[in-house]
Design a protein around this motif. Structure first.
Motif, PDB file in Angstrom:
ATOM      1  N   MET A  33       0.817  -1.198   0.000  1.00  0.00           N
ATOM      2  CA  MET A  33       0.000   0.000   0.000  1.00  0.00           C
ATOM      3  C   MET A  33       0.853   1.251   0.000  1.00  0.00           C
ATOM      4  O   MET A  33       1.025   1.899  -1.002  1.00  0.00           O
ATOM      5  CB  MET A  33      -0.940   0.004   1.196  1.00  0.00           C
ATOM      6  N   ILE A  34       1.392   1.609   1.151  1.00  0.00           N
ATOM      7  CA  ILE A  34       2.157   2.845   1.250  1.00  0.00           C
ATOM      8  C   ILE A  34       3.546   2.559   1.798  1.00  0.00           C
ATOM      9  O   ILE A  34       3.807   1.494   2.344  1.00  0.00           O
ATOM     10  CB  ILE A  34       1.448   3.906   2.110  1.00  0.00           C
ATOM     11  N   TYR A  35       4.360   3.547   1.677  1.00  0.00           N
ATOM     12  CA  TYR A  35       5.788   3.590   2.006  1.00  0.00           C
ATOM     13  C   TYR A  35       6.415   2.305   2.532  1.00  0.00           C
ATOM     14  O   TYR A  35       7.129   1.644   1.805  1.00  0.00           O
ATOM     15  CB  TYR A  35       6.087   4.773   2.929  1.00  0.00           C
ATOM     16  N   ASP A  36       6.175   1.912   3.745  1.00  0.00           N
ATOM     17  CA  ASP A  36       6.982   0.836   4.331  1.00  0.00           C
ATOM     18  C   ASP A  36       6.228  -0.457   4.594  1.00  0.00           C
ATOM     19  O   ASP A  36       6.713  -1.302   5.326  1.00  0.00           O
ATOM     20  CB  ASP A  36       7.658   1.325   5.604  1.00  0.00           C
ATOM     21  N   GLU A  37       5.086  -0.671   3.987  1.00  0.00           N
ATOM     22  CA  GLU A  37       4.370  -1.924   4.220  1.00  0.00           C
ATOM     23  C   GLU A  37       5.194  -3.122   3.750  1.00  0.00           C
ATOM     24  O   GLU A  37       5.222  -4.164   4.404  1.00  0.00           O
ATOM     25  CB  GLU A  37       2.995  -1.925   3.539  1.00  0.00           C
ATOM     26  N   THR A  38       5.917  -2.958   2.666  1.00  0.00           N
ATOM     27  CA  THR A  38       6.770  -4.040   2.170  1.00  0.00           C
ATOM     28  C   THR A  38       7.816  -4.435   3.204  1.00  0.00           C
ATOM     29  O   THR A  38       8.015  -5.624   3.474  1.00  0.00           O
ATOM     30  CB  THR A  38       7.476  -3.611   0.862  1.00  0.00           C
ATOM     31  N   ALA A  39       8.474  -3.460   3.790  1.00  0.00           N
ATOM     32  CA  ALA A  39       9.509  -3.750   4.795  1.00  0.00           C
ATOM     33  C   ALA A  39       8.918  -4.459   6.008  1.00  0.00           C
ATOM     34  O   ALA A  39       9.524  -5.391   6.544  1.00  0.00           O
ATOM     35  CB  ALA A  39      10.203  -2.459   5.227  1.00  0.00           C
ATOM     36  N   HIS A  40       7.735  -4.036   6.441  1.00  0.00           N
ATOM     37  CA  HIS A  40       7.101  -4.679   7.594  1.00  0.00           C
ATOM     38  C   HIS A  40       6.730  -6.123   7.278  1.00  0.00           C
ATOM     39  O   HIS A  40       6.959  -7.018   8.100  1.00  0.00           O
ATOM     40  CB  HIS A  40       5.873  -3.888   8.045  1.00  0.00           C
ATOM     41  N   ILE A  41       6.181  -6.360   6.101  1.00  0.00           N
ATOM     42  CA  ILE A  41       5.817  -7.731   5.714  1.00  0.00           C
ATOM     43  C   ILE A  41       7.069  -8.598   5.596  1.00  0.00           C
ATOM     44  O   ILE A  41       7.084  -9.751   6.045  1.00  0.00           O
ATOM     45  CB  ILE A  41       5.013  -7.743   4.389  1.00  0.00           C
ATOM     46  N   GLU A  42       8.140  -8.039   5.029  1.00  0.00           N
ATOM     47  CA  GLU A  42       9.375  -8.817   4.902  1.00  0.00           C
ATOM     48  C   GLU A  42       9.954  -9.183   6.267  1.00  0.00           C
ATOM     49  O   GLU A  42      10.446 -10.301   6.457  1.00  0.00           O
ATOM     50  CB  GLU A  42      10.408  -8.038   4.071  1.00  0.00           C
ATOM     51  N   LEU A  43       9.886  -8.252   7.240  1.00  0.00           N
ATOM     52  CA  LEU A  43      10.363  -8.579   8.591  1.00  0.00           C
ATOM     53  C   LEU A  43       9.481  -9.639   9.242  1.00  0.00           C
ATOM     54  O   LEU A  43       9.984 -10.547   9.916  1.00  0.00           O
ATOM     55  CB  LEU A  43      10.412  -7.329   9.463  1.00  0.00           C
ATOM     56  N   SER A  48       8.930 -15.275  10.794  1.00  0.00           N
ATOM     57  CA  SER A  48       8.099 -16.487  10.704  1.00  0.00           C
ATOM     58  C   SER A  48       8.914 -17.737  10.391  1.00  0.00           C
ATOM     59  O   SER A  48       8.400 -18.847  10.490  1.00  0.00           O
ATOM     60  CB  SER A  48       7.000 -16.300   9.653  1.00  0.00           C
ATOM     61  N   THR A  49      10.191 -17.565  10.054  1.00  0.00           N
ATOM     62  CA  THR A  49      11.042 -18.718   9.751  1.00  0.00           C
ATOM     63  C   THR A  49      11.886 -19.144  10.948  1.00  0.00           C
ATOM     64  O   THR A  49      12.732 -20.021  10.816  1.00  0.00           O
ATOM     65  CB  THR A  49      11.982 -18.403   8.569  1.00  0.00           C
ATOM     66  N   GLN A  50      11.683 -18.502  12.093  1.00  0.00           N
ATOM     67  CA  GLN A  50      12.497 -18.810  13.272  1.00  0.00           C
ATOM     68  C   GLN A  50      11.665 -18.637  14.538  1.00  0.00           C
ATOM     69  O   GLN A  50      10.606 -18.026  14.515  1.00  0.00           O
ATOM     70  CB  GLN A  50      13.716 -17.887  13.322  1.00  0.00           C
ATOM     71  N   SER A  74       4.399 -12.472  13.229  1.00  0.00           N
ATOM     72  CA  SER A  74       4.930 -13.641  12.523  1.00  0.00           C
ATOM     73  C   SER A  74       4.158 -14.903  12.888  1.00  0.00           C
ATOM     74  O   SER A  74       4.008 -15.805  12.061  1.00  0.00           O
ATOM     75  CB  SER A  74       6.417 -13.821  12.808  1.00  0.00           C
ATOM     76  N   PHE A  75       3.632 -14.966  14.115  1.00  0.00           N
ATOM     77  CA  PHE A  75       2.837 -16.134  14.506  1.00  0.00           C
ATOM     78  C   PHE A  75       1.496 -16.147  13.773  1.00  0.00           C
ATOM     79  O   PHE A  75       0.996 -17.201  13.392  1.00  0.00           O
ATOM     80  CB  PHE A  75       2.648 -16.165  16.024  1.00  0.00           C
ATOM     81  N   VAL A  76       0.918 -14.970  13.569  1.00  0.00           N
ATOM     82  CA  VAL A  76      -0.314 -14.872  12.771  1.00  0.00           C
ATOM     83  C   VAL A  76      -0.015 -15.301  11.340  1.00  0.00           C
ATOM     84  O   VAL A  76      -0.768 -16.081  10.742  1.00  0.00           O
ATOM     85  CB  VAL A  76      -0.872 -13.427  12.809  1.00  0.00           C
ATOM     86  N   TYR A  77       1.082 -14.796  10.810  1.00  0.00           N
ATOM     87  CA  TYR A  77       1.487 -15.131   9.436  1.00  0.00           C
ATOM     88  C   TYR A  77       1.680 -16.647   9.281  1.00  0.00           C
ATOM     89  O   TYR A  77       1.217 -17.242   8.316  1.00  0.00           O
ATOM     90  CB  TYR A  77       2.776 -14.382   9.098  1.00  0.00           C
ATOM     91  N   ARG A  78       2.342 -17.258  10.266  1.00  0.00           N
ATOM     92  CA  ARG A  78       2.555 -18.711  10.235  1.00  0.00           C
ATOM     93  C   ARG A  78       1.226 -19.456  10.258  1.00  0.00           C
ATOM     94  O   ARG A  78       1.021 -20.410   9.511  1.00  0.00           O
ATOM     95  CB  ARG A  78       3.362 -19.177  11.440  1.00  0.00           C
ATOM     96  N   GLY A  79       0.331 -19.008  11.158  1.00  0.00           N
ATOM     97  CA  GLY A  79      -0.972 -19.661  11.282  1.00  0.00           C
ATOM     98  C   GLY A  79      -1.791 -19.575  10.005  1.00  0.00           C
ATOM     99  O   GLY A  79      -2.403 -20.565   9.581  1.00  0.00           O
ATOM    100  N   VAL A  80      -1.789 -18.409   9.381  1.00  0.00           N
ATOM    101  CA  VAL A  80      -2.527 -18.250   8.129  1.00  0.00           C
ATOM    102  C   VAL A  80      -1.914 -19.124   7.040  1.00  0.00           C
ATOM    103  O   VAL A  80      -2.637 -19.746   6.253  1.00  0.00           O
ATOM    104  CB  VAL A  80      -2.557 -16.757   7.692  1.00  0.00           C
TER     105      VAL A  80
END
Length: 193
Positions: A33-43, A48-50, A74-80
């Motif tokens: 969407m805006i400015y830093d959403e990509t960075a937040h999703i990447e983090l 989510s891998t650890q 990351s736990f939400v991301y893993r669950g989804v």
């Protein structure tokens, strides 16, 4: 019109209007969407891998990160990913959680303002103007740590206000709660300090 503006139901209407606007944006805007959403999703994906909340494997040129927001999400991301295994669904769920956190911050803001004896009509007008700013629902529906920091900051201010009102003796439990919320908020975004 004054009776509507003085109503706590109008506060709930404003929160509902914000949620409606933010849901529309979250569901209709493509990623990112805006400015830093990509960075937040990447983090979030990195966490989510650890299991550990500490990582040096950050996207871009970022240094060692410890972020409570990214770690918890990351736990939400893993669950989804276990259920749907679809990054688009994961991003929508994370956006919905961001909206919920921001809406909680708005409710807590109204509570804080009532504690310092601001009249309901001024609270409602202020909140209405704030949520009608085009950037407000856009930020509220974006995956970012500011949406978690917002309600934590208001809770911190409410507890600090209550603590300062008790002037005869120190309420150690309230002080401990104040320090704990402050530490949590600093882990979400260090600039809270």
């Amino acid at each position: 019109i004054h009776s509507y503006l003085d109503s706590k139901y109008f506060t709930w209407f404003i929160i509902g209007l914000f949620i409606f606007l933010a849901l529309w944006i979250a569901a209709s805007f493509r990623f990112p969407m805006i400015y830093d959403e990509t960075a937040h999703i990447e983090l979030i994906q990195t966490y989510s891998t650890q299991i550990s909340p500490y990582t040096e494997d950050t996207p871009g040129n970022m240094t060692v990160q410890v972020s409570l927001f990214h770690y918890l999400m990351s736990f939400v991301y893993r669950g989804v990913n276990v259920v749907a295994d679809n990054p688009v669904v994961a991003i929508i769920i994370l956006r919905l959680l961001s909206i919920a956190m921001f809406a909680a911050g708005l409710l807590l803001t109204a509570r804080l303002l009532r504690k310092i004896n601001v009249k309901d009509r001024y609270i409602n007008v202020g909140l209405l103007v704030f949520i009608l700013l085009p950037i407000t629902p856009l930020i509220g529906s974006t995956v970012n740590y500011d949406n978690m920091l917002f309600p934590l900051t208001i809770v911190y201010m409410i507890i600090a206000l209550d603590f300062l009102k008790k002037q005869k003796r120190i309420d150690w439990m309230r002080l401990l709660l104040l320090v704990s919320i402050g530490c949590l908020a600093a882990l979400v975004k260090y600039t809270f300090l």
